[in-house]
Structure formats: C-alpha cells, structure tokens
Design an enzyme around this catalytic site. Structure first.
Site, PDB file in Angstrom:
ATOM      1  N   LEU A 144       0.811  -1.217   0.000  1.00  0.00           N
ATOM      2  CA  LEU A 144       0.000   0.000   0.000  1.00  0.00           C
ATOM      3  C   LEU A 144       0.842   1.264   0.000  1.00  0.00           C
ATOM      4  O   LEU A 144       0.326   2.352  -0.278  1.00  0.00           O
ATOM      5  CB  LEU A 144      -0.904   0.027   1.244  1.00  0.00           C
ATOM      6  CG  LEU A 144      -1.668  -1.248   1.611  1.00  0.00           C
ATOM      7  CD1 LEU A 144      -2.548  -0.993   2.840  1.00  0.00           C
ATOM      8  CD2 LEU A 144      -2.501  -1.748   0.450  1.00  0.00           C
ATOM      9  N   TYR A 189       2.479  11.916 -11.126  1.00  0.00           N
ATOM     10  CA  TYR A 189       1.942  10.927 -10.197  1.00  0.00           C
ATOM     11  C   TYR A 189       1.415   9.713 -10.955  1.00  0.00           C
ATOM     12  O   TYR A 189       1.720   8.560 -10.612  1.00  0.00           O
ATOM     13  CB  TYR A 189       0.826  11.545  -9.362  1.00  0.00           C
ATOM     14  CG  TYR A 189       0.059  10.551  -8.513  1.00  0.00           C
ATOM     15  CD1 TYR A 189       0.664   9.941  -7.417  1.00  0.00           C
ATOM     16  CD2 TYR A 189      -1.261  10.221  -8.808  1.00  0.00           C
ATOM     17  CE1 TYR A 189      -0.025   9.024  -6.635  1.00  0.00           C
ATOM     18  CE2 TYR A 189      -1.963   9.307  -8.028  1.00  0.00           C
ATOM     19  CZ  TYR A 189      -1.347   8.712  -6.944  1.00  0.00           C
ATOM     20  OH  TYR A 189      -2.034   7.802  -6.173  1.00  0.00           O
ATOM     21  N   LYS A 195       2.628   5.743 -10.794  1.00  0.00           N
ATOM     22  CA  LYS A 195       1.761   4.636 -10.401  1.00  0.00           C
ATOM     23  C   LYS A 195       1.718   3.578 -11.503  1.00  0.00           C
ATOM     24  O   LYS A 195       1.693   2.376 -11.224  1.00  0.00           O
ATOM     25  CB  LYS A 195       0.353   5.140 -10.094  1.00  0.00           C
ATOM     26  CG  LYS A 195       0.266   6.073  -8.895  1.00  0.00           C
ATOM     27  CD  LYS A 195       0.774   5.430  -7.626  1.00  0.00           C
ATOM     28  CE  LYS A 195      -0.223   4.484  -7.001  1.00  0.00           C
ATOM     29  NZ  LYS A 195       0.237   3.994  -5.666  1.00  0.00           N
ATOM     30  N   HIS A 214     -45.509   9.495  37.166  1.00  0.00           N
ATOM     31  CA  HIS A 214     -45.421   9.260  38.608  1.00  0.00           C
ATOM     32  C   HIS A 214     -46.448   8.197  39.019  1.00  0.00           C
ATOM     33  O   HIS A 214     -47.420   7.941  38.284  1.00  0.00           O
ATOM     34  CB  HIS A 214     -45.668  10.556  39.372  1.00  0.00           C
ATOM     35  CG  HIS A 214     -44.711  11.662  38.994  1.00  0.00           C
ATOM     36  ND1 HIS A 214     -43.352  11.492  38.996  1.00  0.00           N
ATOM     37  CD2 HIS A 214     -44.932  12.942  38.594  1.00  0.00           C
ATOM     38  CE1 HIS A 214     -42.768  12.616  38.623  1.00  0.00           C
ATOM     39  NE2 HIS A 214     -43.707  13.511  38.361  1.00  0.00           N
ATOM     40  N   PRO A 215     -46.276   7.561  40.179  1.00  0.00           N
ATOM     41  CA  PRO A 215     -47.237   6.543  40.637  1.00  0.00           C
ATOM     42  C   PRO A 215     -48.672   7.080  40.655  1.00  0.00           C
ATOM     43  O   PRO A 215     -48.938   8.188  41.111  1.00  0.00           O
ATOM     44  CB  PRO A 215     -46.751   6.225  42.061  1.00  0.00           C
ATOM     45  CG  PRO A 215     -45.284   6.471  42.002  1.00  0.00           C
ATOM     46  CD  PRO A 215     -45.125   7.677  41.112  1.00  0.00           C
ATOM     47  N   GLY A 216     -49.597   6.278  40.092  1.00  0.00           N
ATOM     48  CA  GLY A 216     -51.002   6.652  40.056  1.00  0.00           C
ATOM     49  C   GLY A 216     -51.399   7.544  38.899  1.00  0.00           C
ATOM     50  O   GLY A 216     -52.596   7.766  38.662  1.00  0.00           O
TER      51      GLY A 216
END
Length: 373
Positions: free
Chosen positions: A53, A103, A107, A284-286
């Site tokens: 690579l 380049y 390559k 909340h409860p209830g």
C-alpha cells in the site's frame, strides 16, 4: 500465515491492519514510511502474502513520485523473486494511472514493475486501481474531499466547492478492505482466480461533489433537528459513519428538550423521514397518560422500568380491554386505530416508557383525538 502490509501507517493501511489483526488467524508484519530497506527485506523474508500500500502522492519534489511508487515496487518485486518463494503481491494503484501527470506515470510504473515480472512472481499479482477512498481516519485537507467536508463541517469550518456538479467516484474503506481480504482468503482456501491481474472493489459509488457536501451538512444539522436520514445501507450509510468518525469527543453527545409537567416528563429522541419517530416519557405513581384515539397513526409502547396498566376502549362499540406490563418482563404494546387508549402507572416507583410512532408528529394534522377510556 504471515501477512506483510507496507504503508501500514497510512489511511488504508491502518484500517486494513485492524481488520487483519482482529481475525486471530494471521500474524501481521508492518512496514511504515520511516523503516529501512533492511527492515523491508527482513519482513519479506518472513511474509506469506504482501499488501503493498505504500506510496507517494504529495511530495515536495516531483522526483519523489518515481522513488516512492515505481522504484519501491521494483525493489519489493526483486526481493520477492530473490527469496525464491511464491509470495502473492496485492498492489494499490490509482485510477489516475491512466493519465499523463508525474503521479500517474509513477503509479503506472509501479504496476509495470510487477506486470513485467509476472512470470517470475509465481505467487500472483493483484492490482487495484482505486478511485477516491473515504472512511474513518482519512486525513482531511489533503487528498479526500469527503474527509475535508466531514472534518470542516463537524467543526463549523466553511468549505469551498468550485463546481458542485463535478462527478465523484468513491469507494468506502470497509469495502476496499473487504475486497483486499477476499484476495487473501482465496489463497487460504486455494481457490483459483479469474484471468488477469486487475481487481475491483466490490462496491463503487457515483455521485457529485455537491451531493456529498449536502449529505454531510445534513448529517451535521440533523443532530439539532433530532432527525436522521436513511443511513442503513449504501452510500449514505458509509458517509454517515465517516462523518461521525470526525466528531471530537466533546461532540459525542447532544441534548434533548425535556417537557416536564405534574404527570412526569416527555422528550422526543429521533425523527426519521420514512420510519416514524422515537420518544420517551415518564409517569409518577397513580398517574394516567393518554386518553385519545387515532384514525391511522400507530404507536408502540415499551415499559422500560416500573409497572403499567394499558386501557383500551373501542370508540363505536364501547368494548374495553386492559393489560398489564412491566419493565421486568419486556412486552411491546400496540395502539390500534379506532381504539382509545391510556396508560396508568400502577407501581410504587416512576414509570419509564419508550414510544415509537409510525409517523413524525404533525401539529397541523395530529390524528390524536381526546376520548375517555
């Protein structure tokens, strides 16, 4: 099996090495840019497979193109031949190899360094002419528009686009790594290859510079809007993962707006374009919440903590139904069109409920009508 990775400290190399090491069936040998020729030769003497690579793409002196691409590959080819062993070589080249700049020429020279010796390199030669590669750990403001966009947009830095319609060919790093490893596994399984040395990444995306920038900007904005695109597959999946990888640790989380009243609290979590929205609430409860029906909208409730009683009443027949669920025994409860419904906290502690709706709430068309249960 010993696998050598040259350029292991580069973008592709880092990702490849992580994938190779996590397998557990390979010893990974690494060559970085500052390693010596002697270290390279010693590693090749031990290697059973080479991922080459390493290369040069932005030198100070253009002459370095030939040294870092063509000449280095020549050196590796000679070392493999002199070893007397059949060591497969996988080379990362570039689509630019078809052009005539320094380049590209270097390559193409690297490719020729292997192709001209293909008979002597009895282990096999595999060349990938890669287009633009993107993904985590790619260096921004260098060679990748995707990396630059992700880095800058995530940090509030302006981006510059000369031509939004400019075409862009992309491959995602995980697809690149997967294609590389499939070559390795073909050797491990002793499967034969198709003719020719050139290979392709399994998935290639065709898009434009402007489209990519738009997607990434939307990813950035979506956190404030509590929305998300269809990021489960394809290009959007890969771009979204890449964008997230550029977030700084301080940005790993973002706040929600919590609405609190005497019953408890409620917050929207996430909205999607096609798959509804997610919220949570407490009681909340209830306390009883709900007391309405929908014509079309569907919701799914999941009690995460506490105990709840769900009540239902058919809005025409007045038929009723009740069920109880708790966080200790997870159960999804659907709301049914035409049935009014509510939920009551029947426990002694706070009730926490996750909620999914199949559509994003629209205040102008809420499809939520009050009705006693």
């Amino acid at each position: 099996m010993r696998v050598l990775v040259t350029g292991s400290d580069g973008f592709i190399g880092k990702n490849l090495c992580v994938h190779l090491r996590q397998r557990g069936d390979l010893e990974v040998l690494c060559i970085e840019k500052d390693d010596t020729d002697a270290q390279l030769a010693a590693s090749i003497d031990r290697a059973d497979f080479i991922f080459h690579l390493a290369g040069v793409n932005r030198p100070v002196d253009p002459a370095e193109f030939a040294i870092g691409n063509r000449d280095l590959t020549n050196k590796i080819a000679e070392l493999v031949i002199n070893s007397g062993r059949a060591i497969p070589i996988l080379l990362t080249s570039s689509l630019q190899a078809q052009l005539e700049n320094p380049y590209a020429i270097s390559k193409r020279g690297a490719e020729d360094a292997l192709l001209s010796r293909v008979d002597q390199l009895s282990g096999g030669v595999h060349i990938f002419r890669l287009p633009n590669v993107f993904g985590k750990w790619c260096r921004p403001n260098y060679n990748s528009a995707v990396a630059t966009f992700c880095n800058n947009i995530s940090r509030g830095i302006p981006i510059s686009i000369h031509d939004p319609a400019s075409p862009l060919t992309l491959v995602y790093i995980d697809d690149v790594v997967g294609s590389f490893i499939s070559i390795l596994d073909t050797y491990k399984s002793k499967t034969s290859f198709v003719d020719g040395p050139y290979r392709e990444v399994s998935m290639v995306y065709q898009t434009t510079v402007g489209e990519v920038a738009t997607h990434i900007q939307h990813f950035h904005d979506s956190r404030r809007q509590l929305s998300v695109d269809a990021v489960g597959n394809g290009l959007l999946r890969a771009l979204y993962s890449t964008y997230l990888s550029y977030l700084q640790p301080a940005e790993f989380s973002y706040p929600l707006t919590k609405h609190v009243d005497p019953r408890g609290e409620f917050a929207e979590v996430l909205k999607t374009a096609n798959y509804g929205q997610f919220s949570y609430f407490t009681a909340h409860p209830g306390i009883t919440r709900g007391g309405h029906y929908h014509h079309t909208k569907n919701e799914k409730f999941l009690v995460v903590r506490g105990r709840a009683r769900f009540g239902f009443r058919h809005i025409l027949t007045n038929e009723t139904f009740q069920l109880e669920t708790s966080g200790s025994e997870p159960q999804v409860v659907d709301t049914i069109p035409g049935w009014a419904h509510d939920i009551t906290n029947i426990g002694d502690s706070e009730l926490i409920v996750m909620l999914w709706a199949n559509e994003v709430f629209d205040r102008s068309k809420p499809d939520t009508i009050s009705h006693n249960v």
